[in-house]
Scaffold this active site. Structure first.
Site, PDB file in Angstrom:
ATOM      1  N   HIS A 175       0.849  -1.192   0.000  1.00 33.31           N
ATOM      2  CA  HIS A 175       0.000   0.000   0.000  1.00 33.31           C
ATOM      3  C   HIS A 175       0.876   1.230   0.000  1.00 33.31           C
ATOM      4  O   HIS A 175       1.940   1.224   0.619  1.00 33.31           O
ATOM      5  CB  HIS A 175      -0.908   0.008   1.238  1.00 33.31           C
ATOM      6  CG  HIS A 175      -2.066   0.936   1.083  1.00 33.31           C
ATOM      7  ND1 HIS A 175      -1.965   2.278   1.313  1.00 33.31           N
ATOM      8  CD2 HIS A 175      -3.326   0.702   0.662  1.00 33.31           C
ATOM      9  CE1 HIS A 175      -3.131   2.835   1.054  1.00 33.31           C
ATOM     10  NE2 HIS A 175      -3.980   1.918   0.660  1.00 33.31           N
ATOM     11  N   ASP A 221      -8.000  -5.098   0.137  1.00 36.42           N
ATOM     12  CA  ASP A 221      -8.586  -5.931  -0.911  1.00 36.42           C
ATOM     13  C   ASP A 221      -8.186  -7.396  -0.830  1.00 36.42           C
ATOM     14  O   ASP A 221      -8.693  -8.215  -1.584  1.00 36.42           O
ATOM     15  CB  ASP A 221      -8.187  -5.379  -2.296  1.00 36.42           C
ATOM     16  CG  ASP A 221      -8.973  -4.134  -2.611  1.00 36.42           C
ATOM     17  OD1 ASP A 221     -10.121  -4.053  -2.153  1.00 36.42           O
ATOM     18  OD2 ASP A 221      -8.440  -3.250  -3.292  1.00 36.42           O
TER      19      ASP A 221
HETATM   20  N1  ACO Z   1       4.151  -7.596  -5.027  1.00 30.76           N
HETATM   21  C1  ACO Z   1       5.488  -7.586  -5.194  1.00 30.76           C
HETATM   22  N2  ACO Z   1       6.273  -6.506  -5.021  1.00 30.76           N
HETATM   23  C2  ACO Z   1       5.665  -5.366  -4.671  1.00 30.76           C
HETATM   24  C3  ACO Z   1       4.273  -5.277  -4.482  1.00 30.76           C
HETATM   25  C4  ACO Z   1       3.508  -6.453  -4.659  1.00 30.76           C
HETATM   26  N3  ACO Z   1       2.187  -6.440  -4.485  1.00 30.76           N
HETATM   27  N4  ACO Z   1       3.949  -4.008  -4.153  1.00 30.76           N
HETATM   28  C5  ACO Z   1       5.084  -3.317  -4.126  1.00 30.76           C
HETATM   29  N5  ACO Z   1       6.130  -4.130  -4.446  1.00 30.76           N
HETATM   30  C6  ACO Z   1       7.543  -3.757  -4.451  1.00 30.76           C
HETATM   31  C7  ACO Z   1       7.898  -2.928  -5.681  1.00 30.76           C
HETATM   32  O1  ACO Z   1       8.317  -3.739  -6.744  1.00 30.76           O
HETATM   33  C8  ACO Z   1       8.995  -2.056  -5.122  1.00 30.76           C
HETATM   34  O2  ACO Z   1      10.150  -2.838  -5.030  1.00 30.76           O
HETATM   35  P1  ACO Z   1      11.618  -2.155  -5.265  1.00 30.76           P
HETATM   36  O3  ACO Z   1      11.762  -1.172  -4.123  1.00 30.76           O
HETATM   37  O4  ACO Z   1      12.572  -3.290  -5.208  1.00 30.76           O
HETATM   38  O5  ACO Z   1      11.555  -1.487  -6.603  1.00 30.76           O
HETATM   39  C9  ACO Z   1       8.557  -1.765  -3.675  1.00 30.76           C
HETATM   40  O6  ACO Z   1       7.754  -2.906  -3.317  1.00 30.76           O
HETATM   41  C10 ACO Z   1       7.745  -0.494  -3.517  1.00 30.76           C
HETATM   42  O7  ACO Z   1       6.643  -0.562  -4.418  1.00 30.76           O
HETATM   43  P2  ACO Z   1       6.054   0.688  -5.176  1.00 30.76           P
HETATM   44  O8  ACO Z   1       5.343   0.200  -6.402  1.00 30.76           O
HETATM   45  O9  ACO Z   1       7.107   1.734  -5.352  1.00 30.76           O
HETATM   46  O10 ACO Z   1       5.022   1.219  -4.103  1.00 30.76           O
HETATM   47  P3  ACO Z   1       3.824   2.179  -4.387  1.00 30.76           P
HETATM   48  O11 ACO Z   1       3.546   2.846  -3.101  1.00 30.76           O
HETATM   49  O12 ACO Z   1       4.096   3.036  -5.585  1.00 30.76           O
HETATM   50  O13 ACO Z   1       2.628   1.175  -4.788  1.00 30.76           O
HETATM   51  C11 ACO Z   1       0.798  -0.294  -4.647  1.00 30.76           C
HETATM   52  C12 ACO Z   1       1.637   0.762  -3.919  1.00 30.76           C
HETATM   53  C13 ACO Z   1       0.344   0.230  -6.010  1.00 30.76           C
HETATM   54  C14 ACO Z   1      -0.461  -0.582  -3.815  1.00 30.76           C
HETATM   55  C15 ACO Z   1       1.649  -1.582  -4.816  1.00 30.76           C
HETATM   56  O14 ACO Z   1       2.023  -2.079  -3.560  1.00 30.76           O
HETATM   57  C16 ACO Z   1       0.913  -2.677  -5.622  1.00 30.76           C
HETATM   58  O15 ACO Z   1       0.975  -2.676  -6.834  1.00 30.76           O
HETATM   59  N6  ACO Z   1       0.203  -3.615  -4.921  1.00 30.76           N
HETATM   60  C17 ACO Z   1      -0.556  -4.633  -5.606  1.00 30.76           C
HETATM   61  C18 ACO Z   1      -1.897  -4.078  -6.061  1.00 30.76           C
HETATM   62  C19 ACO Z   1      -2.860  -3.819  -4.942  1.00 30.76           C
HETATM   63  O16 ACO Z   1      -3.087  -4.684  -4.089  1.00 30.76           O
HETATM   64  N7  ACO Z   1      -3.465  -2.645  -4.956  1.00 30.76           N
HETATM   65  C20 ACO Z   1      -4.505  -2.269  -3.977  1.00 30.76           C
HETATM   66  C21 ACO Z   1      -4.015  -1.191  -3.082  1.00 30.76           C
HETATM   67  S1  ACO Z   1      -5.219  -0.844  -1.862  1.00 30.76           S
HETATM   68  C22 ACO Z   1      -6.329   0.118  -2.669  1.00 30.76           C
HETATM   69  O17 ACO Z   1      -6.065   0.850  -3.563  1.00 30.76           O
HETATM   70  C23 ACO Z   1      -7.674   0.015  -2.232  1.00 30.76           C
END
Ligand code: ACO
Length: 428
Positions: A307, A364
Protein backbone atom coordinates in the site's frame (compact mmCIF):
# COMPACT_ATOMS: atom_id res chain seq x y z
CA UNK A 1 8.54 24.22 16.31
CA UNK A 2 9.94 26.55 13.64
CA UNK A 3 7.32 28.42 11.62
CA UNK A 4 9.33 28.09 8.47
CA UNK A 5 12.12 26.10 6.85
CA UNK A 6 15.04 27.63 4.98
CA UNK A 7 16.02 26.65 1.51
CA UNK A 8 19.45 27.63 0.25
CA UNK A 9 19.85 27.59 -3.50
CA UNK A 10 22.29 29.31 -5.85
CA UNK A 11 23.48 31.64 -3.12
CA UNK A 12 19.99 32.79 -2.08
CA UNK A 13 17.94 31.86 0.96
CA UNK A 14 14.18 31.28 0.84
CA UNK A 15 11.71 30.96 3.71
CA UNK A 16 9.26 28.14 3.28
CA UNK A 17 6.29 28.28 5.66
CA UNK A 18 5.59 25.20 7.78
CA UNK A 19 1.97 24.02 8.07
CA UNK A 20 0.83 21.84 10.97
CA UNK A 21 -2.26 19.61 11.01
CA UNK A 22 -4.44 18.72 14.01
CA UNK A 23 -2.65 15.37 14.37
CA UNK A 24 0.73 17.18 14.30
CA UNK A 25 1.51 16.28 10.73
CA UNK A 26 3.89 18.85 9.33
CA UNK A 27 4.28 20.06 5.78
CA UNK A 28 6.22 22.66 3.84
CA UNK A 29 3.94 25.05 2.00
CA UNK A 30 5.66 25.47 -1.35
CA UNK A 31 2.80 27.35 -3.08
CA UNK A 32 4.99 30.44 -3.58
CA UNK A 33 8.28 28.66 -4.14
CA UNK A 34 8.31 29.11 -7.91
CA UNK A 35 7.43 32.79 -7.85
CA UNK A 36 10.18 33.37 -5.23
CA UNK A 37 12.95 31.15 -6.56
CA UNK A 38 12.00 29.81 -9.99
CA UNK A 39 12.02 26.29 -8.54
CA UNK A 40 9.27 23.72 -8.63
CA UNK A 41 9.27 20.39 -6.78
CA UNK A 42 9.33 17.01 -8.52
CA UNK A 43 7.42 14.13 -6.94
CA UNK A 44 6.29 11.41 -9.34
CA UNK A 45 3.10 9.71 -8.19
CA UNK A 46 2.73 12.45 -5.52
CA UNK A 47 4.41 10.15 -3.01
CA UNK A 48 5.39 13.06 -0.80
CA UNK A 49 2.98 15.80 -1.82
CA UNK A 50 -0.02 17.05 0.13
CA UNK A 51 -2.55 18.28 -2.42
CA UNK A 52 -4.93 19.88 0.08
CA UNK A 53 -5.82 20.46 3.73
CA UNK A 54 -8.68 18.12 4.54
CA UNK A 55 -10.86 17.58 7.62
CA UNK A 56 -12.48 14.34 6.43
CA UNK A 57 -10.20 11.37 7.03
CA UNK A 58 -7.08 10.94 9.10
CA UNK A 59 -4.71 8.08 8.55
CA UNK A 60 -1.34 7.24 9.98
CA UNK A 61 0.28 4.63 7.77
CA UNK A 62 3.11 3.87 10.19
CA UNK A 63 0.77 3.09 13.09
CA UNK A 64 -2.14 1.68 11.08
CA UNK A 65 -4.63 4.35 12.20
CA UNK A 66 -7.70 5.25 10.13
CA UNK A 67 -10.43 7.63 11.31
CA UNK A 68 -13.38 9.26 9.57
CA UNK A 69 -14.07 12.73 10.99
CA UNK A 70 -12.16 11.66 14.11
CA UNK A 71 -14.02 8.36 14.70
CA UNK A 72 -11.98 5.17 14.48
CA UNK A 73 -12.70 2.71 11.72
CA UNK A 74 -12.78 -0.07 14.33
CA UNK A 75 -15.63 1.71 16.19
CA UNK A 76 -17.57 2.67 13.09
CA UNK A 77 -17.37 -0.75 11.43
CA UNK A 78 -18.62 -2.54 14.54
CA UNK A 79 -21.19 -0.04 15.83
CA UNK A 80 -22.46 2.07 12.94
CA UNK A 81 -24.11 1.42 9.60
CA UNK A 82 -23.23 2.55 6.10
CA UNK A 83 -25.80 5.32 5.77
CA UNK A 84 -24.81 6.78 9.13
CA UNK A 85 -21.14 6.73 8.09
CA UNK A 86 -22.07 8.30 4.75
CA UNK A 87 -23.82 11.13 6.59
CA UNK A 88 -20.82 11.55 8.88
CA UNK A 89 -18.36 11.77 6.00
CA UNK A 90 -20.42 14.14 3.89
CA UNK A 91 -21.78 16.48 6.57
CA UNK A 92 -19.06 16.18 9.21
CA UNK A 93 -21.05 15.00 12.26
CA UNK A 94 -22.80 11.83 13.40
CA UNK A 95 -26.55 12.28 12.81
CA UNK A 96 -29.26 12.04 15.50
CA UNK A 97 -31.85 9.27 15.03
CA UNK A 98 -34.26 11.83 13.60
CA UNK A 99 -31.75 13.22 11.11
CA UNK A 100 -30.60 9.75 10.06
CA UNK A 101 -34.20 8.61 9.52
CA UNK A 102 -34.97 11.60 7.35
CA UNK A 103 -31.67 11.14 5.42
CA UNK A 104 -32.52 7.47 4.78
CA UNK A 105 -36.08 8.38 3.79
CA UNK A 106 -34.92 11.03 1.38
CA UNK A 107 -32.48 8.59 -0.20
CA UNK A 108 -35.09 5.86 -0.56
CA UNK A 109 -37.38 8.29 -2.39
CA UNK A 110 -34.79 8.85 -5.15
CA UNK A 111 -33.69 5.30 -5.97
CA UNK A 112 -35.48 5.08 -9.33
CA UNK A 113 -33.60 6.15 -12.42
CA UNK A 114 -35.12 7.58 -15.58
CA UNK A 115 -36.56 4.83 -17.78
CA UNK A 116 -34.33 6.01 -20.66
CA UNK A 117 -31.28 4.82 -18.69
CA UNK A 118 -32.42 1.34 -19.68
CA UNK A 119 -31.90 2.18 -23.37
CA UNK A 120 -28.34 3.30 -22.60
CA UNK A 121 -27.80 0.06 -20.69
CA UNK A 122 -29.21 -1.98 -23.58
CA UNK A 123 -26.56 -0.44 -25.84
CA UNK A 124 -23.75 -2.16 -23.93
CA UNK A 125 -22.69 -5.65 -24.98
CA UNK A 126 -23.17 -8.20 -22.19
CA UNK A 127 -19.41 -8.71 -21.97
CA UNK A 128 -18.96 -5.06 -20.95
CA UNK A 129 -17.18 -4.83 -17.61
CA UNK A 130 -19.65 -3.54 -14.98
CA UNK A 131 -17.17 -0.83 -13.90
CA UNK A 132 -17.16 0.69 -17.40
CA UNK A 133 -20.94 0.48 -17.51
CA UNK A 134 -21.26 2.07 -14.06
CA UNK A 135 -18.91 4.92 -14.88
CA UNK A 136 -20.85 5.65 -18.10
CA UNK A 137 -24.24 5.47 -16.41
CA UNK A 138 -23.17 7.83 -13.64
CA UNK A 139 -21.91 10.28 -16.26
CA UNK A 140 -25.21 9.90 -18.14
CA UNK A 141 -27.07 11.29 -15.10
CA UNK A 142 -25.90 14.75 -16.21
CA UNK A 143 -28.24 14.35 -19.20
CA UNK A 144 -31.24 13.66 -16.98
CA UNK A 145 -30.38 16.37 -14.45
CA UNK A 146 -28.87 19.17 -16.58
CA UNK A 147 -29.00 21.65 -13.68
CA UNK A 148 -26.41 19.47 -11.91
CA UNK A 149 -23.91 20.62 -14.55
CA UNK A 150 -23.48 23.86 -12.64
CA UNK A 151 -21.69 23.21 -9.34
CA UNK A 152 -22.22 26.84 -8.32
CA UNK A 153 -25.95 26.42 -7.69
CA UNK A 154 -27.44 26.81 -4.19
CA UNK A 155 -26.34 24.50 -1.38
CA UNK A 156 -29.84 23.02 -1.40
CA UNK A 157 -29.66 22.13 -5.09
CA UNK A 158 -26.16 20.67 -4.68
CA UNK A 159 -27.49 18.61 -1.81
CA UNK A 160 -30.25 17.32 -4.10
CA UNK A 161 -27.56 16.10 -6.51
CA UNK A 162 -25.71 14.42 -3.63
CA UNK A 163 -28.85 12.63 -2.40
CA UNK A 164 -29.76 11.50 -5.92
CA UNK A 165 -26.31 10.07 -6.47
CA UNK A 166 -26.30 8.09 -3.20
CA UNK A 167 -29.83 6.87 -3.97
CA UNK A 168 -29.21 5.88 -7.58
CA UNK A 169 -25.74 4.32 -7.44
CA UNK A 170 -27.01 0.96 -6.05
CA UNK A 171 -29.65 0.89 -8.82
CA UNK A 172 -27.05 1.61 -11.52
CA UNK A 173 -24.59 -0.86 -9.94
CA UNK A 174 -27.17 -3.66 -9.83
CA UNK A 175 -28.26 -2.85 -13.38
CA UNK A 176 -24.66 -3.06 -14.62
CA UNK A 177 -24.67 -6.62 -13.23
CA UNK A 178 -28.02 -7.40 -14.86
CA UNK A 179 -26.57 -6.27 -18.19
CA UNK A 180 -23.64 -8.64 -17.66
CA UNK A 181 -26.06 -11.51 -17.03
CA UNK A 182 -28.46 -10.39 -19.80
CA UNK A 183 -31.27 -10.54 -17.25
CA UNK A 184 -34.12 -8.05 -16.95
CA UNK A 185 -33.35 -5.24 -14.52
CA UNK A 186 -35.02 -5.22 -11.11
CA UNK A 187 -36.59 -1.98 -9.93
CA UNK A 188 -35.77 -0.69 -6.45
CA UNK A 189 -37.96 -1.68 -3.52
CA UNK A 190 -38.11 1.34 -1.25
CA UNK A 191 -39.49 -0.64 1.67
CA UNK A 192 -36.05 -2.15 2.06
CA UNK A 193 -33.02 -0.54 3.64
CA UNK A 194 -30.02 0.58 1.55
CA UNK A 195 -28.12 -2.72 1.43
CA UNK A 196 -31.31 -4.83 1.37
CA UNK A 197 -32.54 -2.89 -1.64
CA UNK A 198 -29.22 -3.43 -3.44
CA UNK A 199 -29.35 -7.20 -2.82
CA UNK A 200 -32.96 -7.18 -4.03
CA UNK A 201 -31.99 -5.49 -7.31
CA UNK A 202 -29.09 -7.93 -7.76
CA UNK A 203 -30.77 -11.20 -6.87
CA UNK A 204 -34.53 -10.60 -6.56
CA UNK A 205 -34.41 -11.31 -2.84
CA UNK A 206 -35.05 -9.98 -0.23
CA UNK A 207 -38.48 -8.51 -0.94
CA UNK A 208 -39.15 -7.54 2.67
CA UNK A 209 -37.01 -6.46 5.63
CA UNK A 210 -37.68 -9.80 7.37
CA UNK A 211 -36.04 -11.70 4.51
CA UNK A 212 -32.74 -9.87 4.87
CA UNK A 213 -30.17 -12.36 6.14
CA UNK A 214 -28.59 -10.53 9.11
CA UNK A 215 -25.20 -12.18 8.50
CA UNK A 216 -25.11 -11.01 4.89
CA UNK A 217 -26.48 -7.56 5.74
CA UNK A 218 -23.90 -7.03 8.50
CA UNK A 219 -20.99 -8.25 6.38
CA UNK A 220 -21.99 -6.04 3.48
CA UNK A 221 -22.44 -3.02 5.70
CA UNK A 222 -19.03 -3.58 7.28
CA UNK A 223 -17.35 -3.82 3.89
CA UNK A 224 -19.04 -0.65 2.65
CA UNK A 225 -18.02 1.24 5.81
CA UNK A 226 -14.40 0.08 5.55
CA UNK A 227 -14.23 1.33 1.96
CA UNK A 228 -16.09 4.60 2.56
CA UNK A 229 -13.10 6.96 2.42
CA UNK A 230 -9.34 6.87 2.37
CA UNK A 231 -8.27 10.50 2.05
CA UNK A 232 -6.27 11.55 -1.05
CA UNK A 233 -6.02 8.18 -2.83
CA UNK A 234 -5.97 7.79 -6.63
CA UNK A 235 -9.75 7.91 -7.15
CA UNK A 236 -10.48 10.61 -4.53
CA UNK A 237 -7.73 12.79 -5.99
CA UNK A 238 -9.26 12.18 -9.42
CA UNK A 239 -12.69 13.25 -8.17
CA UNK A 240 -11.20 16.40 -6.63
CA UNK A 241 -9.11 17.28 -9.66
CA UNK A 242 -11.96 16.73 -12.13
CA UNK A 243 -14.29 18.72 -9.87
CA UNK A 244 -11.69 21.48 -9.55
CA UNK A 245 -12.42 22.44 -13.18
CA UNK A 246 -16.04 22.98 -12.01
CA UNK A 247 -17.20 19.79 -13.69
CA UNK A 248 -20.38 18.41 -12.13
CA UNK A 249 -20.48 15.96 -9.25
CA UNK A 250 -21.78 13.22 -11.55
CA UNK A 251 -18.92 13.76 -14.02
CA UNK A 252 -16.35 13.88 -11.20
CA UNK A 253 -17.62 10.66 -9.60
CA UNK A 254 -17.79 8.96 -12.99
CA UNK A 255 -14.07 9.77 -13.37
CA UNK A 256 -13.46 8.49 -9.82
CA UNK A 257 -15.06 5.17 -10.77
CA UNK A 258 -12.72 4.91 -13.77
CA UNK A 259 -9.70 5.62 -11.55
CA UNK A 260 -10.82 3.01 -9.03
CA UNK A 261 -11.15 0.37 -11.74
CA UNK A 262 -7.40 -0.22 -12.21
CA UNK A 263 -5.84 -3.29 -10.55
CA UNK A 264 -3.35 -1.19 -8.59
CA UNK A 265 -6.29 0.52 -6.87
CA UNK A 266 -9.85 -0.82 -6.37
CA UNK A 267 -9.54 -3.36 -9.19
CA UNK A 268 -7.16 -5.26 -6.91
CA UNK A 269 -10.10 -7.04 -5.23
CA UNK A 270 -11.02 -8.75 -8.50
CA UNK A 271 -7.35 -9.39 -9.29
CA UNK A 272 -6.76 -10.99 -5.86
CA UNK A 273 -9.47 -13.64 -6.33
CA UNK A 274 -8.32 -14.31 -9.89
CA UNK A 275 -4.76 -14.74 -8.59
CA UNK A 276 -5.85 -17.05 -5.74
CA UNK A 277 -7.91 -19.15 -8.15
CA UNK A 278 -4.95 -19.31 -10.50
CA UNK A 279 -2.73 -20.56 -7.68
CA UNK A 280 -5.35 -23.19 -6.80
CA UNK A 281 -5.78 -24.28 -10.44
CA UNK A 282 -2.02 -24.60 -10.86
CA UNK A 283 -1.78 -27.03 -7.95
CA UNK A 284 -1.47 -24.60 -5.03
CA UNK A 285 2.28 -23.97 -5.32
CA UNK A 286 2.45 -20.75 -3.28
CA UNK A 287 6.23 -20.45 -3.43
CA UNK A 288 6.15 -20.33 -7.22
CA UNK A 289 3.95 -17.19 -7.07
CA UNK A 290 5.98 -15.65 -4.25
CA UNK A 291 9.12 -16.06 -6.39
CA UNK A 292 7.38 -14.60 -9.42
CA UNK A 293 6.37 -11.54 -7.32
CA UNK A 294 9.98 -11.11 -6.18
CA UNK A 295 11.45 -11.48 -9.66
CA UNK A 296 12.08 -7.96 -11.00
CA UNK A 297 12.00 -9.24 -14.58
CA UNK A 298 8.48 -10.61 -14.06
CA UNK A 299 5.68 -8.00 -14.06
CA UNK A 300 3.62 -10.19 -11.70
CA UNK A 301 2.81 -8.63 -8.32
CA UNK A 302 1.17 -10.23 -5.35
CA UNK A 303 -2.25 -8.65 -5.69
CA UNK A 304 -3.74 -7.39 -2.43
CA UNK A 305 -0.26 -6.81 -1.03
CA UNK A 306 1.37 -3.46 -0.42
CA UNK A 307 0.00 0.00 0.00
CA UNK A 308 1.21 3.49 -0.75
CA UNK A 309 0.69 4.70 2.81
CA UNK A 310 0.44 1.61 5.05
CA UNK A 311 3.89 0.19 5.64
CA UNK A 312 3.12 -1.79 8.83
CA UNK A 313 -0.42 -3.02 8.41
CA UNK A 314 -3.68 -1.88 6.85
CA UNK A 315 -6.21 -1.55 9.71
CA UNK A 316 -9.04 -2.32 7.30
CA UNK A 317 -7.42 -5.62 6.28
CA UNK A 318 -7.25 -6.69 9.93
CA UNK A 319 -11.03 -6.16 10.36
CA UNK A 320 -11.85 -7.72 6.99
CA UNK A 321 -9.77 -10.83 7.65
CA UNK A 322 -11.74 -11.43 10.85
CA UNK A 323 -15.01 -10.68 9.03
CA UNK A 324 -14.13 -13.17 6.25
CA UNK A 325 -13.51 -15.84 8.85
CA UNK A 326 -16.80 -15.04 10.64
CA UNK A 327 -18.93 -14.84 7.49
CA UNK A 328 -17.64 -18.09 6.03
CA UNK A 329 -18.08 -19.81 9.41
CA UNK A 330 -21.61 -18.43 9.91
CA UNK A 331 -22.69 -19.31 6.39
CA UNK A 332 -21.03 -22.73 6.66
CA UNK A 333 -18.92 -22.13 3.56
CA UNK A 334 -15.60 -23.87 3.13
CA UNK A 335 -13.78 -21.86 0.48
CA UNK A 336 -10.42 -23.42 -0.53
CA UNK A 337 -9.36 -19.99 -1.77
CA UNK A 338 -9.46 -18.72 1.83
CA UNK A 339 -6.94 -21.41 2.83
CA UNK A 340 -4.67 -20.38 -0.04
CA UNK A 341 -5.00 -16.73 0.98
CA UNK A 342 -4.02 -17.52 4.56
CA UNK A 343 -1.03 -19.63 3.50
CA UNK A 344 0.09 -16.98 1.02
CA UNK A 345 -0.15 -14.29 3.67
CA UNK A 346 1.85 -16.41 6.09
CA UNK A 347 4.65 -17.10 3.58
CA UNK A 348 4.81 -13.48 2.40
CA UNK A 349 4.85 -12.05 5.92
CA UNK A 350 7.86 -14.19 6.76
CA UNK A 351 9.76 -13.40 3.59
CA UNK A 352 12.52 -10.78 3.66
CA UNK A 353 11.50 -9.29 0.31
CA UNK A 354 8.04 -8.38 1.61
CA UNK A 355 9.20 -7.54 5.15
CA UNK A 356 11.96 -5.18 4.01
CA UNK A 357 9.58 -3.30 1.71
CA UNK A 358 6.76 -3.05 4.26
CA UNK A 359 4.39 -5.08 2.06
CA UNK A 360 1.36 -6.34 3.98
CA UNK A 361 -2.12 -7.50 2.95
CA UNK A 362 -4.29 -4.50 2.10
CA UNK A 363 -8.06 -3.98 2.28
CA UNK A 364 -8.59 -5.93 -0.91
CA UNK A 365 -6.77 -9.11 0.08
CA UNK A 366 -9.73 -10.60 1.94
CA UNK A 367 -12.72 -8.54 0.75
CA UNK A 368 -13.23 -10.67 -2.39
CA UNK A 369 -13.54 -13.79 -0.27
CA UNK A 370 -16.48 -12.21 1.56
CA UNK A 371 -18.07 -10.95 -1.67
CA UNK A 372 -17.85 -14.49 -3.09
CA UNK A 373 -19.49 -15.89 0.02
CA UNK A 374 -22.32 -13.36 -0.42
CA UNK A 375 -22.86 -14.62 -3.99
CA UNK A 376 -21.44 -11.53 -5.70
CA UNK A 377 -19.67 -12.38 -8.98
CA UNK A 378 -15.97 -11.57 -9.35
CA UNK A 379 -16.24 -8.75 -11.88
CA UNK A 380 -18.71 -6.97 -9.58
CA UNK A 381 -16.17 -6.75 -6.74
CA UNK A 382 -14.81 -3.37 -7.79
CA UNK A 383 -18.37 -2.11 -8.26
CA UNK A 384 -18.94 -3.05 -4.60
CA UNK A 385 -15.88 -0.98 -3.72
CA UNK A 386 -17.33 1.95 -5.70
CA UNK A 387 -20.61 1.69 -3.78
CA UNK A 388 -18.68 1.88 -0.54
CA UNK A 389 -16.37 4.69 -1.68
CA UNK A 390 -19.17 6.94 -2.93
CA UNK A 391 -19.68 8.95 0.31
CA UNK A 392 -15.93 9.55 0.45
CA UNK A 393 -15.85 10.86 -3.11
CA UNK A 394 -18.82 13.10 -2.41
CA UNK A 395 -17.27 14.41 0.81
CA UNK A 396 -13.97 15.10 -0.98
CA UNK A 397 -15.73 16.88 -3.88
CA UNK A 398 -17.91 18.94 -1.50
CA UNK A 399 -14.95 19.96 0.67
CA UNK A 400 -12.94 20.96 -2.39
CA UNK A 401 -15.82 23.11 -3.69
CA UNK A 402 -16.63 24.64 -0.29
CA UNK A 403 -12.97 25.57 0.19
CA UNK A 404 -13.07 27.18 -3.24
CA UNK A 405 -9.94 25.31 -4.25
CA UNK A 406 -8.19 26.36 -7.47
CA UNK A 407 -8.09 24.16 -10.55
CA UNK A 408 -5.70 21.23 -10.06
CA UNK A 409 -2.85 21.59 -12.47
CA UNK A 410 0.58 20.11 -11.66
CA UNK A 411 3.74 21.33 -13.34
CA UNK A 412 6.44 19.20 -14.94
CA UNK A 413 10.14 19.14 -15.66
CA UNK A 414 10.38 19.05 -19.44
CA UNK A 415 12.99 16.57 -20.75
CA UNK A 416 12.11 16.54 -24.48
CA UNK A 417 13.82 18.11 -27.49
CA UNK A 418 14.85 21.75 -27.53
CA UNK A 419 13.51 23.92 -30.31
CA UNK A 420 13.80 22.29 -33.75
CA UNK A 421 13.08 23.68 -37.21
CA UNK A 422 10.25 21.97 -39.04
CA UNK A 423 11.52 19.67 -41.82
CA UNK A 424 9.39 19.36 -44.91
CA UNK A 425 7.98 15.83 -45.38
CA UNK A 426 9.82 15.41 -48.74
CA UNK A 427 13.17 15.96 -46.99
CA UNK A 428 12.77 13.51 -44.07
N1 ACO B 1 4.15 -7.60 -5.03
C1 ACO B 1 5.49 -7.59 -5.19
N2 ACO B 1 6.27 -6.51 -5.02
C2 ACO B 1 5.66 -5.37 -4.67
C3 ACO B 1 4.27 -5.28 -4.48
C4 ACO B 1 3.51 -6.45 -4.66
N3 ACO B 1 2.19 -6.44 -4.49
N4 ACO B 1 3.95 -4.01 -4.15
C5 ACO B 1 5.08 -3.32 -4.13
N5 ACO B 1 6.13 -4.13 -4.45
C6 ACO B 1 7.54 -3.76 -4.45
C7 ACO B 1 7.90 -2.93 -5.68
O1 ACO B 1 8.32 -3.74 -6.74
C8 ACO B 1 8.99 -2.06 -5.12
O2 ACO B 1 10.15 -2.84 -5.03
P1 ACO B 1 11.62 -2.15 -5.27
O3 ACO B 1 11.76 -1.17 -4.12
O4 ACO B 1 12.57 -3.29 -5.21
O5 ACO B 1 11.56 -1.49 -6.60
C9 ACO B 1 8.56 -1.76 -3.68
O6 ACO B 1 7.75 -2.91 -3.32
C10 ACO B 1 7.74 -0.49 -3.52
O7 ACO B 1 6.64 -0.56 -4.42
P2 ACO B 1 6.05 0.69 -5.18
O8 ACO B 1 5.34 0.20 -6.40
O9 ACO B 1 7.11 1.73 -5.35
O10 ACO B 1 5.02 1.22 -4.10
P3 ACO B 1 3.82 2.18 -4.39
O11 ACO B 1 3.55 2.85 -3.10
O12 ACO B 1 4.10 3.04 -5.58
O13 ACO B 1 2.63 1.18 -4.79
C11 ACO B 1 0.80 -0.29 -4.65
C12 ACO B 1 1.64 0.76 -3.92
C13 ACO B 1 0.34 0.23 -6.01
C14 ACO B 1 -0.46 -0.58 -3.82
C15 ACO B 1 1.65 -1.58 -4.82
O14 ACO B 1 2.02 -2.08 -3.56
C16 ACO B 1 0.91 -2.68 -5.62
O15 ACO B 1 0.97 -2.68 -6.83
N6 ACO B 1 0.20 -3.61 -4.92
C17 ACO B 1 -0.56 -4.63 -5.61
C18 ACO B 1 -1.90 -4.08 -6.06
C19 ACO B 1 -2.86 -3.82 -4.94
O16 ACO B 1 -3.09 -4.68 -4.09
N7 ACO B 1 -3.46 -2.65 -4.96
C20 ACO B 1 -4.50 -2.27 -3.98
C21 ACO B 1 -4.01 -1.19 -3.08
S1 ACO B 1 -5.22 -0.84 -1.86
C22 ACO B 1 -6.33 0.12 -2.67
O17 ACO B 1 -6.07 0.85 -3.56
C23 ACO B 1 -7.67 0.01 -2.23
Amino acid sequence: MSKSAKLHFNGSEYDIPVVKGTENEIALDISNLRSQSGLITLDKGFKNTGSTKSAITFLNGEEGVLRYRGYSIENLSSKSNFLEVSYLLIYGELPTTEILDSFAKEISSHTLVHEDVKSILDGFPSRAHPMGVLSSLVSSLTAFYPKSLDPNRSAEEINGTIIRLIAKLPTLAAWSYKNRMRQPVMYPNNNLNYTGNFLHMMFGLPTSESQIDPIIAKALDKLLILHADHEQNCSASTVRIVGSSHASLYASVSAGIAALWGPLHGGANQAVIEMLEDIKDQGGDINKFINKAKDKKDPFRLMGFGHRVYKNFDPRAKIIKQAADDVLGQLGINDPVLDIAMKLEDVALNDDYFKSRGLYPNVDFYSGIIYRALGIPTDMFTVMFALGRLPGWIAQWKEMRENNEPIGRPRQVYVGNNHREYIDISKR
